[in-house]
Design a protein around this motif. Structure first.
Motif, mmCIF file in Angstrom:
data_model
loop_
_atom_site.group_PDB
_atom_site.id
_atom_site.type_symbol
_atom_site.label_atom_id
_atom_site.label_comp_id
_atom_site.label_asym_id
_atom_site.label_seq_id
_atom_site.Cartn_x
_atom_site.Cartn_y
_atom_site.Cartn_z
ATOM 1 N N PHE A 154 0.768 -1.251 -0.081
ATOM 2 C CA PHE A 154 -0.018 -0.070 -0.095
ATOM 3 C C PHE A 154 0.713 1.278 0.047
ATOM 4 O O PHE A 154 0.587 2.104 -0.926
ATOM 5 N N THR A 155 1.844 1.373 0.860
ATOM 6 C CA THR A 155 2.454 2.689 1.160
ATOM 7 C C THR A 155 4.131 2.455 1.027
ATOM 8 O O THR A 155 4.517 1.263 0.948
ATOM 9 N N ASN A 156 4.759 3.678 1.449
ATOM 10 C CA ASN A 156 6.037 3.609 1.123
ATOM 11 C C ASN A 156 6.733 2.715 2.278
ATOM 12 O O ASN A 156 6.129 2.876 3.378
ATOM 13 N N GLY A 157 7.929 2.263 1.979
ATOM 14 C CA GLY A 157 8.498 1.245 3.026
ATOM 15 C C GLY A 157 10.076 2.170 3.059
ATOM 16 O O GLY A 157 10.453 2.813 2.313
ATOM 17 N N TYR A 158 10.352 2.128 4.421
ATOM 18 C CA TYR A 158 11.651 2.805 4.881
ATOM 19 C C TYR A 158 12.829 2.009 5.715
ATOM 20 O O TYR A 158 12.144 1.150 6.130
ATOM 21 N N LYS A 159 13.841 2.442 5.522
ATOM 22 C CA LYS A 159 14.928 1.756 6.335
ATOM 23 C C LYS A 159 15.111 2.590 7.680
ATOM 24 O O LYS A 159 15.605 3.568 7.815
ATOM 25 N N SER A 168 11.052 1.093 -0.921
ATOM 26 C CA SER A 168 9.770 0.631 -1.685
ATOM 27 C C SER A 168 8.680 1.383 -1.803
ATOM 28 O O SER A 168 8.614 2.223 -0.694
ATOM 29 N N LYS A 169 7.785 1.247 -2.683
ATOM 30 C CA LYS A 169 6.562 1.747 -2.820
ATOM 31 C C LYS A 169 5.576 0.990 -3.233
ATOM 32 O O LYS A 169 5.677 -0.083 -3.697
ATOM 33 N N PHE A 170 4.621 1.498 -3.671
ATOM 34 C CA PHE A 170 3.038 0.957 -4.190
ATOM 35 C C PHE A 170 3.706 0.710 -5.531
ATOM 36 O O PHE A 170 4.155 1.703 -6.390
ATOM 37 N N MET A 171 3.709 -0.647 -5.883
ATOM 38 C CA MET A 171 4.087 -1.003 -7.374
ATOM 39 C C MET A 171 5.535 -0.943 -7.624
ATOM 40 O O MET A 171 6.060 -0.779 -8.701
ATOM 41 N N ALA A 172 6.345 -0.746 -6.544
ATOM 42 C CA ALA A 172 7.546 -0.963 -6.594
ATOM 43 C C ALA A 172 8.244 -1.479 -5.302
ATOM 44 O O ALA A 172 8.802 -0.839 -4.483
ATOM 45 N N PRO A 173 8.409 -2.887 -5.259
ATOM 46 C CA PRO A 173 8.076 -3.513 -6.385
ATOM 47 C C PRO A 173 6.313 -3.943 -6.257
ATOM 48 O O PRO A 173 5.856 -3.945 -5.532
ATOM 49 N N GLY A 174 6.173 -4.536 -7.714
ATOM 50 C CA GLY A 174 5.031 -5.230 -7.709
ATOM 51 C C GLY A 174 5.059 -6.560 -8.800
ATOM 52 O O GLY A 174 6.099 -6.465 -9.685
ATOM 53 N N TYR A 175 4.743 -7.627 -8.210
ATOM 54 C CA TYR A 175 4.953 -9.002 -9.052
ATOM 55 C C TYR A 175 3.516 -9.326 -9.526
ATOM 56 O O TYR A 175 2.666 -9.616 -8.922
ATOM 57 N N THR A 176 3.799 -10.090 -10.869
ATOM 58 C CA THR A 176 2.725 -10.781 -11.248
ATOM 59 C C THR A 176 3.275 -12.235 -11.813
ATOM 60 O O THR A 176 4.267 -12.209 -12.310
ATOM 61 N N PHE A 177 2.564 -13.254 -11.489
ATOM 62 C CA PHE A 177 2.745 -14.642 -12.306
ATOM 63 C C PHE A 177 1.524 -15.180 -12.986
ATOM 64 O O PHE A 177 0.632 -15.023 -12.514
ATOM 65 N N LEU A 195 2.217 -27.415 -10.603
ATOM 66 C CA LEU A 195 3.401 -27.517 -11.122
ATOM 67 C C LEU A 195 3.163 -27.023 -12.435
ATOM 68 O O LEU A 195 2.250 -27.172 -13.126
ATOM 69 N N SER A 196 4.056 -25.876 -12.825
ATOM 70 C CA SER A 196 3.964 -25.217 -13.856
ATOM 71 C C SER A 196 5.315 -24.863 -14.563
ATOM 72 O O SER A 196 6.271 -24.149 -14.087
ATOM 73 N N PRO A 197 5.562 -25.691 -15.742
ATOM 74 C CA PRO A 197 6.803 -25.339 -16.460
ATOM 75 C C PRO A 197 6.787 -24.261 -17.266
ATOM 76 O O PRO A 197 8.000 -23.933 -17.739
ATOM 77 N N ILE A 198 5.700 -23.703 -17.538
ATOM 78 C CA ILE A 198 5.657 -22.493 -18.184
ATOM 79 C C ILE A 198 4.878 -21.279 -17.451
ATOM 80 O O ILE A 198 3.638 -21.146 -17.359
ATOM 81 N N THR A 199 5.803 -20.420 -16.662
ATOM 82 C CA THR A 199 5.352 -19.409 -16.025
ATOM 83 C C THR A 199 6.124 -18.184 -16.324
ATOM 84 O O THR A 199 7.217 -18.191 -16.426
ATOM 85 N N LEU A 200 5.063 -16.941 -16.392
ATOM 86 C CA LEU A 200 5.865 -15.594 -16.894
ATOM 87 C C LEU A 200 5.802 -14.931 -15.589
ATOM 88 O O LEU A 200 4.760 -14.730 -14.867
ATOM 89 N N LYS A 201 6.908 -14.424 -15.099
ATOM 90 C CA LYS A 201 7.020 -13.609 -14.032
ATOM 91 C C LYS A 201 7.313 -12.220 -14.411
ATOM 92 O O LYS A 201 8.299 -11.911 -15.040
ATOM 93 N N SER A 202 6.595 -11.230 -13.888
ATOM 94 C CA SER A 202 6.853 -9.872 -14.075
ATOM 95 C C SER A 202 6.985 -9.002 -12.944
ATOM 96 O O SER A 202 6.375 -9.063 -11.979
ATOM 97 N N THR A 203 8.216 -8.182 -12.868
ATOM 98 C CA THR A 203 8.399 -7.402 -11.642
ATOM 99 C C THR A 203 8.240 -6.051 -12.350
ATOM 100 O O THR A 203 8.864 -5.577 -13.109
ATOM 101 N N PHE A 204 7.460 -5.407 -11.397
ATOM 102 C CA PHE A 204 7.294 -3.851 -11.923
ATOM 103 C C PHE A 204 8.082 -3.165 -10.721
ATOM 104 O O PHE A 204 7.716 -3.144 -9.600
ATOM 105 N N VAL A 205 8.575 -1.945 -11.326
ATOM 106 C CA VAL A 205 9.176 -0.946 -10.171
ATOM 107 C C VAL A 205 8.816 0.332 -10.952
ATOM 108 O O VAL A 205 9.701 0.795 -11.821
ATOM 109 N N LEU A 206 7.668 0.859 -10.643
ATOM 110 C CA LEU A 206 7.168 2.094 -11.390
ATOM 111 C C LEU A 206 7.694 3.621 -10.618
ATOM 112 O O LEU A 206 7.394 4.397 -11.282
#
Length: 338
Positions: A154-159, A168-177, A195-206
């Motif tokens: 949801f919101t910003n992450g901080y150290k 980190s932020k909303f959709m930074a990262p975001g992941y889809t499988f 079990l999926s031998p064909i999986t597309l993983k997308s990483t979003f850093v907006l």
């Protein structure tokens, strides 16, 4: 009155009476037929609705876990603090004959307020899962299946304690499988293996700053010798690999449930055999209808996730390599299921 007139009058009266009776009979019969038809139609609609409800099952739960510590003239010392975790889970599942469709959405957000410092985030998650499958016959426990999942925050992450620059932020990262494979579903135990031998993983850093730094595995910005950006970093990283997930739930004791969720992913094109791990183990204890307790752990490892820390004490965060991420949870709170 003449007899012929009396006879004519009686014939006309009898004819009118019979006509009225016939009209009333036809009207009553038509009304009865209409009522029967409407009743039958209503019953059919009700049956169809009931059948549809049988195919669809739903489960909803919302809750909050609270913890509080307060001190007054406490000799051992300590800081007053309040923690809260808000969570919800929604499930919509469809099953008919040889077809199965499962959908779930999970939202979690936690905060901690401690005397003398700012409010800090303790948990943050948005997760959506959907899987569709069908089997060749009613005796098989194996489904040909497709699966989609999405998660971010949801919101910003901080150290902490640095709250100036988000890591980190909303959709930074975001992941889809998104993939296809086969899924085993036990008919009695709540056990699934996918079990999926064909999986597309997308990483979003907006967030462009994080993308320029190459965070979460995306290609970083191209810079010159002075650090000036010649080409912005990429906002999306796409991988193609092998995915294995497993879910198991069981009541191990009265009012004590064990829930185990495991996900393993490896990219074919980039360091195949280097496995991304996402493993959650939770023990849920039911006190009564509304009060529940939870103990759990969450372990993650992703070779593409780098960490920032001030390694030399100069007040600036330097990027370091991947590490095992571990989160432990203990909470007691109110849960409403509907």
């Amino acid at each position: 009155m003449k007899p012929q007139f009396l006879l004519i009058f009686l014939c006309l009266f009898f004819t009118k009476t019979q006509a009225n009776n016939l009209y009333e009979y036809k009207f009553s019969k038509a009304l009865a037929d209409t009522t029967t038809t409407d009743s039958t139609k209503t019953e059919n609609d009700s049956t169809q609705t009931d059948d549809l409800l049988i195919y669809w099952t739903e489960k909803n739960s919302v809750g909050i876990n609270l913890s509080e510590v307060a001190f007054v003239n406490w000799n051992a010392g300590g800081n007053n603090s309040v923690s809260a975790l808000f969570f919800s889970n929604f499930q919509r599942n469809f099953e008919k004959d040889l077809t199965m469709w499962k959908n779930s959405a999970t939202l979690r957000y936690g905060i901690n307020a401690q005397e003398g410092r700012e409010i800090r985030k303790t948990e943050d998650e948005i997760r959506v899962n959907s899987s569709f499958g069908f089997r060749k016959d009613s005796t098989s426990n194996w489904f040909y299946s497709g699966k989609f999942s999405f998660n971010t925050q949801f919101t910003n992450g901080y150290k902490y304690p640095d709250t100036r620059v988000p890591i980190s932020k909303f959709m930074a990262p975001g992941y889809t499988f998104l993939g296809a494979g086969t899924e085993f579903s036990h008919p009695e135990e709540e056990l699934t293996v996918y079990l999926s031998p064909i999986t597309l993983k997308s990483t979003f850093v907006l967030d462009q700053r994080l993308a320029n730094e190459g965070m979460f595995g995306v290609e970083p910005a191209v810079t010159d010798e002075l650090g000036n950006i010649l080409e912005d970093g990429q906002n999306v990283r796409t991988e193609f690999g092998f995915l294995v997930t497993s879910g198991f739930s069981k009541e191990v004791f009265d009012n004590i449930d064990l829930d185990n969720q495991l996900s393993l992913y490896s990219d074919y094109l980039n360091k195949f055999g280097n496995v991304d791990v996402d493993w959650q183990l939770n023990v849920n204890m039911k006190v009564n209808e509304f009060v529940k307790a939870n103990v759990g752990t969450h372990i993650r490892y992703d070779d593409d996730v780098k960490f920032k820390e001030d390694s030399n004490g100069d007040g600036k965060l330097e990027t370091s390599g991947p590490r095992i991420q571990l989160k432990q949870m203990l909470g007691v709170g109110l849960v409403y299921d509907f």
